[in-house]
Every structure is written in structure tokens, then in C-alpha cells.
Scaffold this motif. Structure first.
Motif, short mmCIF file in Angstrom:
data_model
loop_
_atom_site.label_atom_id
_atom_site.label_comp_id
_atom_site.label_asym_id
_atom_site.label_seq_id
_atom_site.Cartn_x
_atom_site.Cartn_y
_atom_site.Cartn_z
N VAL A 87 -3.13 -2.32 -11.25
CA VAL A 87 -2.88 -1.08 -10.91
C VAL A 87 -3.86 -0.54 -10.71
CG1 VAL A 87 -1.94 1.28 -10.53
CG2 VAL A 87 -0.42 -0.63 -11.52
N ASP A 88 -5.19 -0.32 -11.10
CA ASP A 88 -6.16 0.95 -10.96
C ASP A 88 -7.19 -0.69 -9.65
OD1 ASP A 88 -5.65 2.36 -12.60
OD2 ASP A 88 -7.53 1.59 -14.16
N ARG A 132 -5.57 0.39 -6.24
CA ARG A 132 -5.97 1.91 -5.79
C ARG A 132 -7.41 1.92 -5.82
NH1 ARG A 132 -2.83 4.59 -10.85
NH2 ARG A 132 -0.79 4.98 -10.13
N HIS A 133 -7.83 0.78 -6.16
CA HIS A 133 -9.44 1.01 -5.94
C HIS A 133 -9.05 0.52 -3.99
CE1 HIS A 133 -13.77 0.73 -5.17
NE2 HIS A 133 -13.86 -0.63 -5.19
N LEU A 171 -3.05 -3.20 1.57
CA LEU A 171 -3.24 -2.36 0.64
C LEU A 171 -3.44 -1.06 2.17
CD1 LEU A 171 -4.66 -3.97 -2.18
CD2 LEU A 171 -2.57 -2.11 -2.08
N LEU A 180 2.82 1.90 -3.23
CA LEU A 180 1.42 2.37 -4.08
C LEU A 180 1.67 3.39 -4.54
CD1 LEU A 180 -0.43 0.72 -6.71
CD2 LEU A 180 -2.07 0.71 -4.71
N ASP A 181 1.65 4.23 -3.13
CA ASP A 181 1.17 6.24 -2.69
C ASP A 181 1.90 6.48 -3.36
OD1 ASP A 181 -1.26 5.51 -1.42
OD2 ASP A 181 -0.18 5.91 0.62
N ARG A 227 -7.03 -0.17 -1.55
CA ARG A 227 -6.35 0.58 -1.20
C ARG A 227 -7.61 2.26 -0.86
NH1 ARG A 227 -2.25 1.85 2.75
NH2 ARG A 227 -1.37 4.02 2.06
N ARG A 228 -7.85 2.50 -2.02
CA ARG A 228 -8.81 4.10 -1.07
C ARG A 228 -9.78 3.68 -0.58
NH1 ARG A 228 -9.40 5.14 -6.08
NH2 ARG A 228 -10.97 4.03 -6.41
N GLY A 251 0.88 -1.52 -0.24
CA GLY A 251 0.57 0.05 0.13
C GLY A 251 0.82 1.45 0.46
#
Length: 311
Positions: free
Chosen positions: A213-214, A217-218, A284, A194-195, A220-221, A191
Motif C-alpha cells: 500500500v505504501d 500511495r507513493h 493511480l 486508495l483515497d 498516487r502522490r 487510485g
């Protein structure tokens, strides 16, 4: 430099490295406490240098241009060359660590090429530089990076730890253990990486499970774990465990007095993978760590073994 200059004080330089290990590498530091006292300063110096370089890439120069960040690494490399040649290094930020490392390199005759390979891999983490990799397509690509970022760390350690077999016999196992630790870090820190715009887990392997990656990121968010991501992470945990199994025979090739410390590192780092699994692969939105009580439960029997001299 005058004899009273603190940068010329090797005990202070080694103490700086020890503090870095204690502050930033809890599992690593606990394992070093099981090593013979005379070996610890060198191990702290190796850690201190790696940590300092990592901070140059990811902390100290955040927001600076790629050229500035790459130049900062060039300066550290030049400082190491100066220290090895007996020339003064006055930088209060990096000087003590570089001086301790240079003393360790000379004392244990560690090949300087290992540190150049490490710096080359760190340059691959700097966006905008020619060698930068935001992600890795295959495990083969990643392992080229991990040679400099991880395998050489194991190789640097061997002369300090000592072996009961010719060093060349133990080197593949030391390199494999370095890679196992590094892949564990990638899973633990996915995680955070990724940031920073990095994905170390190879894209081809992730894609085989429908992960890109998308999706990461989802997750993670939102703090969720998509089943596809869970399966992919389970795969990488299995890959890491295979590296640990391949490295394990090398532990018995080390000098008996250092085996408890390295066994502790081997066990505790491997248990980070257990924590990744136990969290439901929620790496993440959080960082998997081995609880303190568990670290002590592993370390104390090994400490007793180290004190009594049993293997």
C-alpha cells in the motif's frame, strides 16, 4: 399515498433510474440502448438501485459515523421490503428507485436473495463495521466479496434478458461476466479507491510483485508508475481477461434480441483493460476510459444487427 403522488408514479420512478444510468454509467447506458425497448426499464432499475446504494456508502454519508452509514443501508433494505409488500415508500431520495426495483423484481421474479447479498457486500465497504475490509488478502477472499458486489448483478440480469437454455445453465457465465466487469472497475478505479482507504486488489498477489500500500500511495502522490506496480497490474489485467473468456460462451445462451446489447457491454468493458495498458498502467493518477468514438464504433454495427434481427 394519493394516486397523484409522484412517488406512486412508476413511469417517473423508472425515468429516475434511466437518468442515473445515463449520468453515471456511460458504457452501461450505451449498451442498454441496444436492448429491446421493453427490457430497458428493468435494466435501468437494476442499475439505479446499485448506484443508489453505492452512493449511500461512498457519497451521501461521507463524514458520517460507520453506524450512520450502516443504518442508511438498513433503511434502504427495509424500504425494498416495504415496496415488495405493497407498502408506501415516501423517501424522495431513494423511494422512486426502490419502487422501480420492486416492480422489476415482481415482474421478472428475481430472487430477493441476490439483493440481500449485494447489500451485505456493500456493508463490507463501510469502515468501522464488523464486516469491513480495507483490503483483501487473497483472490479467494476478494471473490467472496465479488459474489455480492458483482456476480449477483449478472444473476439479477438473467431473468430480464432471457435465455435460450435453462437459466441454471447460463447462471455461471452471467456470474463470471459480473466478476469480470467488477475486476475491470477495480483496475480502473484503483487510485480513487486508495483515497477512500480501500485496496481491492489482493495483497498476496500484489506482494508477489513487491507491491504494498505504501508504494501505491507513493505512485498516487507522485503520478509515477513503479515497474513493480506495472507488473502487478499487468497480472490483474490477465486475470480479468481470463474471466471475460470464461464468461463469453454465456452470451450465446441469451435470447437473440438481447445479444447485441450484451455483446457491446462485453466488448467495451473489456476495452477498458486495453486503455489501462495503453496508458502505461497509469491508473493511480487517472481513470482509464474508452473514448466516445470507439464506443460508437463498437455500438453502431451491433445496433444495426439488433434492428435487422441478425444474431
Amino acid at each position: 399515498m394519493t394516486p397523484t403522488d409522484p412517488l406512486d408514479d412508476l413511469p417517473s420512478a423508472y425515468h429516475r433510474c434511466r437518468r442515473l444510468a445515463a449520468e453515471h454509467g456511460r458504457t452501461y447506458y450505451l449498451a442498454t440502448r441496444l436492448l429491446p425497448a421493453e427490457r430497458r426499464p428493468a435494466v435501468y432499475a437494476l442499475y439505479g438501485f446499485a448506484r443508489t446504494v453505492d452512493d449511500v456508502v461512498d457519497v451521501d454519508y461521507v463524514g458520517r459515523s460507520p453506524e450512520e452509514r450502516a443504518a442508511a443501508l438498513d433503511i434502504v433494505e427495509a424500504q425494498l421490503d416495504d415496496a415488495l409488500a405493497g407498502r408506501a415508500v415516501f423517501d424522495p431520495r431513494t423511494g422512486p428507485v426502490v419502487r422501480a426495483l420492486a416492480d422489476t423484481v415482481r415482474q421478472y421474479e428475481i430472487p430477493i436473495e441476490y439483493f440481500r447479498a449485494f447489500l451485505d457486500s456493500m456493508r463490507m465497504d463501510i469502515p468501522g463495521t464488523p464486516g469491513f475490509h480495507a483490503e483483501y488478502r487473497t483472490m479467494t477472499e476478494l471473490r467472496r466479496y465479488m459474489y455480492g458486489s458483482a456476480a449477483v448483478i449478472g444473476l439479477q440480469m438473467l431473468p430480464v434478458l432471457g435465455t435460450t437454455v435453462p437459466r441454471v445453465t447460463a447462471e455461471p457465465y452471467a456470474a463470471a461476466l459480473g466478476e469480470a466487469f467488477q475486476l475491470t472497475n477495480f483496475l480502473r478505479d484503483v487510485g480513487e479507491d486508495l483515497d477512500r482507504g480501500r485496496v481491492y486488489l489482493p495483497a498476496d498477489d500484489l506482494g508477489a510483485f513487491g507491491v504494498d500500500v505504501d508504494l501505491m500511495r507513493h505512485c498516487r502522490r507522485t503520478g509515477t508508475v513503479d515497474p513493480r506496480l506495472r507488473r502487478a497490474l499487468s497480472h490483474f489485467v490477465a486475470v480479468a481477461r481470463a474471466l471475460y473468456r470464461g464468461a463469453e460462451p454465456g452470451l450465446d445462451m441469451l435470447e437473440p434480441r438481447v445479444r447485441p446489447g450484451m455483446r457491446a457491454a462485453y466488448v467495451l468493458y473489456g476495452e477498458i483493460l486495453d486503455e489501462v495498458e495503453n496508458s502505461g498502467f497509469r491508473v493511480l493518477d487517472r481513470r482509464a476510459t474508452v473514448p466516445r468514438h470507439r464506443r460508437l464504433a463498437v455500438a453502431l454495427p451491433l445496433f444495426a444487427r439488433a434492428v435487422t434481427g441478425r444474431r
